[in-house]
Design an enzyme around this catalytic site. Structure first.
Site, PDB file in Angstrom:
ATOM      1  N   CYS A   1      -1.104   5.891   9.052  1.00 47.93           N
ATOM      2  CA  CYS A   1      -1.502   4.807   8.669  1.00 47.93           C
ATOM      3  C   CYS A   1      -2.737   4.927   7.540  1.00 47.93           C
ATOM      4  O   CYS A   1      -2.970   5.683   7.008  1.00 47.93           O
ATOM      5  CB  CYS A   1      -1.916   3.633   9.832  1.00 47.93           C
ATOM      6  SG  CYS A   1      -3.078   4.203  10.668  1.00 47.93           S
TER       7      CYS A   1
ATOM      8  N   ARG B   1       0.905  -1.244   0.042  1.00 47.12           N
ATOM      9  CA  ARG B   1      -0.115  -0.140  -0.130  1.00 47.12           C
ATOM     10  C   ARG B   1       0.858   1.224   0.076  1.00 47.12           C
ATOM     11  O   ARG B   1       0.548   2.299  -0.637  1.00 47.12           O
ATOM     12  CB  ARG B   1      -0.767   0.151   1.388  1.00 47.12           C
ATOM     13  CG  ARG B   1      -2.083  -0.980   1.118  1.00 47.12           C
ATOM     14  CD  ARG B   1      -2.637  -0.999   2.295  1.00 47.12           C
ATOM     15  NE  ARG B   1      -3.633  -0.077   2.510  1.00 47.12           N
ATOM     16  CZ  ARG B   1      -3.993   0.283   3.827  1.00 47.12           C
ATOM     17  NH1 ARG B   1      -4.020  -0.521   4.970  1.00 47.12           N
ATOM     18  NH2 ARG B   1      -4.947   1.347   3.897  1.00 47.12           N
TER      19      ARG B   1
END
Length: 287
Positions: A242, A181
């Site tokens: 995050c 990611r």
């Protein structure tokens, strides 16, 4: 003799020995990504450590924003904490199912609102079950607590502050998402988000801090090594990020165990930064 915590991380042995202490509040802070079933609240209803209450990260949040599980106001948090039976003198132990995915977020939230008598259960429910310790589906009788919040703004960063940091480089940014990611090799699960990372940020997936077999957190030298291998300088302040502000707190907790507390969380995280707009995005590996 009043109960006190041995540190910010407690063992299953310690918790088992103190389950019946009147001043102990156990919180199940388990969390799952949207669309994953059964949801964490359903898991809790089926099986939890005796006496535990469910800390619902999505409910205990600011509902005046479209961003997920952002910190609530201090006044709202006071009400949530009291409903969970937490008072300012309570000893709180937080766990999640895998070991250290979302328990850090609950630990950080309590500390951000002024409650430092809080610890994380090492290995979480996973280790507790592996040891054959008791679980129940019975909901505890909760006596309403009396909690007065004291918000610490230094624990949180906004999008504007992170944008400003791109020029000042005053703080290191470290991202707890998976490497795929971070590099944009994997697409984001939340629809409409761009892929990649905040320019100049480092990457340390949150699960790199735990033993994959047991869920227990690594020892302090191994924690330090993981951060240093990711490029972190322990002498400089840190912003943890995050996907949506949950697993960033696992990094924050790991740094705390390693003696580093000049760490803030970008609460909007990639769910805010990755939206179409004027926030710059990098792809590829960290430099």
């Amino acid at each position: 003799m009043s109960l006190s915590l041995p540190g910010s991380l407690v063992s299953s042995e310690w918790l088992a020995a103190h389950l019946d202490d009147a001043n102990l509040v156990i919180l199940d802070g388990s969390f799952k990504l949207p669309g994953v079933t059964p949801i964490a609240a359903e898991d809790f209803a089926a099986r939890h450590i005796p006496g535990a209450r469910f800390f619902d990260i999505d409910r205990i949040a600011d509902h005046d924003t479209t961003l997920p599980h952002m910190l609530p106001s201090a006044a709202a948090f006071e009400g949530y904490a009291a409903d969970l039976g937490i008072s300012n003198d309570s000893i709180v132990v937080v766990y999640d199912t895998p070991g250290l995915m979302s328990a850090g977020r609950v630990w950080w939230t309590l500390r951000t609102f002024g409650h430092d008598k809080v610890a994380v259960l090492d290995g979480g429910l996973r280790k507790w079950l592996a040891e054959g310790r008791p679980v129940t589906d019975a909901l505890p009788a909760v006596t309403k607590g009396s909690f007065r919040a004291s918000f610490d703004p230094s624990a949180v960063r906004s999008k504007a502050q992170v944008l400003g940091n791109l020029d000042s480089h005053a703080e290191q940014v470290i991202d707890a998402r998976s490497a795929g990611r971070f590099t944009a090799d994997e697409k984001e699960a939340r629809p409409g988000l761009r892929s990649g990372h905040i320019p100049g940020s480092l990457n340390l997936p949150f699960n790199a801090l735990t033993n994959p077999e047991t869920g227990e957190i690594l020892d302090i030298p191994a924690i330090r090594k993981a951060f240093e291998t990711a490029g972190l300088d322990f002498s400089k302040p840190v912003i943890a990020s995050c996907g949506s502000g949950v697993t960033a707190a696992a990094l924050t907790f790991g740094l705390h165990l390693a003696g580093k507390d000049d760490v803030a969380i970008y609460d909007g995280a990639w769910t805010e930064w990755g939206q179409p707009g004027d926030t710059p995005v990098e792809t590829g590996s960290a430099k």
